[in-house]
Design an enzyme around this catalytic site. Structure first.
Site, PDB file in Angstrom:
ATOM      1  N   TYR A  63       1.165  -7.496  14.517  1.00 26.55           N
ATOM      2  CA  TYR A  63       2.384  -7.970  13.845  1.00 26.55           C
ATOM      3  C   TYR A  63       3.281  -8.604  14.910  1.00 26.55           C
ATOM      4  CZ  TYR A  63       1.284  -4.999   9.733  1.00 26.55           C
ATOM      5  OH  TYR A  63       0.711  -4.416   8.638  1.00 26.55           O
ATOM      6  N   LEU A 216       6.271  -3.546  -3.712  1.00 28.29           N
ATOM      7  CA  LEU A 216       7.111  -4.560  -4.368  1.00 28.29           C
ATOM      8  C   LEU A 216       6.363  -5.894  -4.413  1.00 28.29           C
ATOM      9  CD1 LEU A 216      10.563  -3.670  -2.776  1.00 28.29           C
ATOM     10  CD2 LEU A 216       9.649  -2.993  -5.011  1.00 28.29           C
ATOM     11  N   ARG A 218       5.294  -7.621  -2.068  1.00 26.12           N
ATOM     12  CA  ARG A 218       5.883  -8.478  -1.021  1.00 26.12           C
ATOM     13  C   ARG A 218       7.196  -9.121  -1.479  1.00 26.12           C
ATOM     14  NH1 ARG A 218       1.513  -8.996   2.391  1.00 26.12           N
ATOM     15  NH2 ARG A 218      -0.340  -8.083   1.504  1.00 26.12           N
ATOM     16  N   GLY A 219       7.913  -8.394  -2.299  1.00 26.80           N
ATOM     17  CA  GLY A 219       9.209  -8.872  -2.772  1.00 26.80           C
ATOM     18  C   GLY A 219       9.129  -9.507  -4.151  1.00 26.80           C
ATOM     19  N   SER A 222      10.564  -7.287  -6.705  1.00 24.60           N
ATOM     20  CA  SER A 222      11.737  -6.547  -6.217  1.00 24.60           C
ATOM     21  C   SER A 222      12.974  -6.805  -7.070  1.00 24.60           C
ATOM     22  CB  SER A 222      12.054  -6.962  -4.775  1.00 24.60           C
ATOM     23  OG  SER A 222      12.503  -8.308  -4.747  1.00 24.60           O
TER      24      SER A 222
HETATM   25  N1  LIG Z   1      -2.766  -2.205   5.684  1.00 20.71           N
HETATM   26  C1  LIG Z   1      -2.495  -3.436   5.326  1.00 20.71           C
HETATM   27  O1  LIG Z   1      -3.407  -4.235   5.113  1.00 20.71           O
HETATM   28  C2  LIG Z   1      -1.079  -3.877   5.151  1.00 20.71           C
HETATM   29  C3  LIG Z   1      -0.810  -5.154   4.638  1.00 20.71           C
HETATM   30  C4  LIG Z   1       0.525  -5.519   4.472  1.00 20.71           C
HETATM   31  C5  LIG Z   1       1.535  -4.651   4.804  1.00 20.71           C
HETATM   32  N2  LIG Z   1       1.254  -3.416   5.318  1.00 20.71           N
HETATM   33  C6  LIG Z   1       2.323  -2.474   5.716  1.00 20.71           C
HETATM   34  O2  LIG Z   1       3.080  -2.143   4.579  1.00 20.71           O
HETATM   35  C7  LIG Z   1       4.463  -2.433   4.788  1.00 20.71           C
HETATM   36  C8  LIG Z   1       5.094  -2.861   3.484  1.00 20.71           C
HETATM   37  O3  LIG Z   1       4.445  -4.038   3.013  1.00 20.71           O
HETATM   38  P1  LIG Z   1       5.251  -5.244   2.436  1.00 20.71           P
HETATM   39  O4  LIG Z   1       6.366  -5.543   3.359  1.00 20.71           O
HETATM   40  O5  LIG Z   1       4.332  -6.329   2.074  1.00 20.71           O
HETATM   41  O6  LIG Z   1       5.761  -4.599   1.089  1.00 20.71           O
HETATM   42  P2  LIG Z   1       6.886  -4.752   0.053  1.00 20.71           P
HETATM   43  O7  LIG Z   1       7.790  -3.596   0.242  1.00 20.71           O
HETATM   44  O8  LIG Z   1       6.171  -4.956  -1.225  1.00 20.71           O
HETATM   45  O9  LIG Z   1       7.643  -6.115   0.336  1.00 20.71           O
HETATM   46  C9  LIG Z   1       8.666  -6.203   1.264  1.00 20.71           C
HETATM   47  C10 LIG Z   1       9.537  -7.399   0.959  1.00 20.71           C
HETATM   48  O10 LIG Z   1      10.193  -7.166  -0.289  1.00 20.71           O
HETATM   49  C11 LIG Z   1      11.518  -7.666  -0.247  1.00 20.71           C
HETATM   50  N3  LIG Z   1      12.461  -6.684  -0.809  1.00 20.71           N
HETATM   51  C12 LIG Z   1      13.394  -6.937  -1.725  1.00 20.71           C
HETATM   52  N4  LIG Z   1      14.072  -5.829  -2.042  1.00 20.71           N
HETATM   53  C13 LIG Z   1      13.600  -4.855  -1.274  1.00 20.71           C
HETATM   54  C14 LIG Z   1      13.937  -3.480  -1.116  1.00 20.71           C
HETATM   55  N5  LIG Z   1      14.906  -2.902  -1.820  1.00 20.71           N
HETATM   56  N6  LIG Z   1      13.256  -2.757  -0.218  1.00 20.71           N
HETATM   57  C15 LIG Z   1      12.272  -3.318   0.507  1.00 20.71           C
HETATM   58  N7  LIG Z   1      11.915  -4.621   0.415  1.00 20.71           N
HETATM   59  C16 LIG Z   1      12.584  -5.382  -0.480  1.00 20.71           C
HETATM   60  C17 LIG Z   1      11.813  -7.928   1.203  1.00 20.71           C
HETATM   61  O11 LIG Z   1      11.963  -9.301   1.310  1.00 20.71           O
HETATM   62  P3  LIG Z   1      13.313  -9.908   1.905  1.00 20.71           P
HETATM   63  O12 LIG Z   1      13.510  -9.204   3.228  1.00 20.71           O
HETATM   64  O13 LIG Z   1      12.962 -11.320   2.026  1.00 20.71           O
HETATM   65  O14 LIG Z   1      14.350  -9.574   0.896  1.00 20.71           O
HETATM   66  C18 LIG Z   1      10.607  -7.523   1.997  1.00 20.71           C
HETATM   67  O15 LIG Z   1      10.275  -8.521   2.927  1.00 20.71           O
HETATM   68  C19 LIG Z   1       4.453  -3.518   5.873  1.00 20.71           C
HETATM   69  O16 LIG Z   1       5.678  -3.560   6.564  1.00 20.71           O
HETATM   70  C20 LIG Z   1       3.304  -3.073   6.726  1.00 20.71           C
HETATM   71  O17 LIG Z   1       3.738  -2.063   7.621  1.00 20.71           O
HETATM   72  C21 LIG Z   1      -0.045  -3.025   5.475  1.00 20.71           C
END
Ligand SMILES: NC(=O)c1ccc[n+]([C@@H]2O[C@H](COP(=O)([O-])OP(=O)(O)OC[C@H]3O[C@@H](n4cnc5c(N)ncnc54)[C@H](OP(=O)(O)O)[C@@H]3O)[C@@H](O)[C@H]2O)c1
Length: 345
Positions: A63, A216, A218-219, A222
């Protein structure tokens, strides 16, 4: 909107994993994949999460090519000692990158595993990693060998627990036959439910926890994502099938349906989507810990508020009717990345 409570409760992560906060913080978006992020706000968000009782910090060595681990190291170094001592790091490795930032494959050979770990420990400024996992199975290396190498790191005290990421039920079983597996990290949300058929039952049978990402989507679900949102050139969502044209329109229609139900509960859309994943733990009989990808304190506070949203059977049925399994338009990854997912084969 429901506000967050303090402190965040804890739960076990599988039968052999550590006890962790009921929500983990995924730090990926602070360094990569979602366009620009604000460094000071990222650090403040990690501190706020620790302060609220979040103990699980998820990252990957790829990352931002080390950036995310260095960020976490700085956040932990500057956090109060009590919070630092409670924090658990979950690190993914294995992705091969180019200077330009491209992804060229995965390396799960035992010598590579130990090399990746040595660099991660250095960047984290730590003497151990709490949960260590390969991000995607290396198709050229049997999972037994990759997991066996992590087991040797456990033996040596450099790693505490072994995890897996995006693997299917067969691989889960093969890995669990080599060493205890704490958790499987995998995408799971209202609109990404393919793991319910075989993978969650296997996790339940084997006593393996699930750290759910993309709760979410990826938002997308959300409640904050809009049709006209401009995405930076390096934002993953710009090439994600679910965020394209007609797919985006249809998916945001689903969000509107969810919004109506959320408002009736006095919760936000994001909180309802996170609460839905939390509610699946009981339904599926698996320890499921959502990793929320908040990179701002206001988003984190919103996410933590999901812990106060209780969805009863009637709520869950209404959500199921509004957003049935399989309702999403578009796959969760572009085709080339779907091909790397052991979990989808
Ligand atoms: N193992 C794997 O293959 C894999 C793959 C992907 C991710 N991950 C891990 O999982 C974690 C979470 O994944 P993700 O970031 O894709 O998931 P997510 O929580 O579905 O999406 C995060 C995005 O949602 C938006 N968002 C809007 N409201 C929110 C709120 N209240 N709380 C949190 N986010 C909000 C944010 O965008 P804005 O900031 O633009 O508002 C943020 O960038 C990653 O950080 C990573 O550590 C693992």
């Amino acid at each position: 909107m429901t506000t967050s409570r303090n402190p965040v409760p804890t739960r076990p992560l599988g039968t052999t994993g550590p006890r962790v906060s009921a929500l983990g913080l995924g730090c990926m978006g602070m360094s990569a994949l979602y366009g620009e992020s604000d460094r000071a706000e990222s650090l403040a968000t990690i501190h706020a999460a620790l302060d609220a009782g979040v103990t699980l910090l998820d990252t990957g060595d790829f990352y931002g090519m080390g950036h995310n681990e260095l960020l976490i190291a700085e956040a932990l170094r500057t956090a109060p000692a009590a919070a630092r001592e409670q924090a658990l790091t979950s690190v993914k490795f294995g992705a091969l990158r180019t200077v330009e930032g491209g992804f060229t494959g995965y390396d799960g050979r035992p010598a590579a595993v130990k090399n990746f770990a040595a660099y991660s420990l250095q960047r984290l400024g730590a003497d151990h990693i709490d949960i260590y996992r390969i991000a995607r199975v290396d198709p050229d290396v049997p999972i037994e060998e990759t997991v066996g190498a992590i087991a040797e790191l456990v033996e040596a005290g450099h790693v505490r627990h072994i995890g897996l990421s995006e693997v299917g039920a067969d691989t889960l079983r093969r890995a669990a036959a080599v060493a205890p597996i704490a958790d499987l990290q995998i995408e799971y949300s209202l609109i990404s439910r393919s793991i319910e058929e075989k993978i969650l039952p296997a996790a339940r049978e084997l006593g393996i926890g699930v750290t759910a990402y993309g709760v979410l989507s990826r938002g997308l679900i959300s409640g904050h994502f809009t049709r006209d949102r401009e995405l930076a050139a390096n934002d993953f969502r710009g090439m994600s099938p679910r965020f394209q044209g007609e797919n985006l329109r249809r998916n945001l229609d689903l969000v509107d349906r969810l919004r109506t139900l959320a408002e009736a509960k006095g919760a936000s859309v994001a909180q309802t989507a996170i609460a839905w994943v939390l509610a699946q733990a009981e339904r599926q009989g698996v320890d499921i810990v959502p990793l929320v990808g908040a990179r701002r304190r206001d988003r984190l506070a919103e996410a933590l508020g999901a812990l106060d949203v209780t969805l009863d059977a009637a709520d869950l049925a209404a959500i199921e009717e509004a957003v049935p399994a399989g309702a999403a338009a578009g796959e969760r990854y572009p085709a080339a990345q779907m091909a790397h997912l052991d979990s989808e084969h």
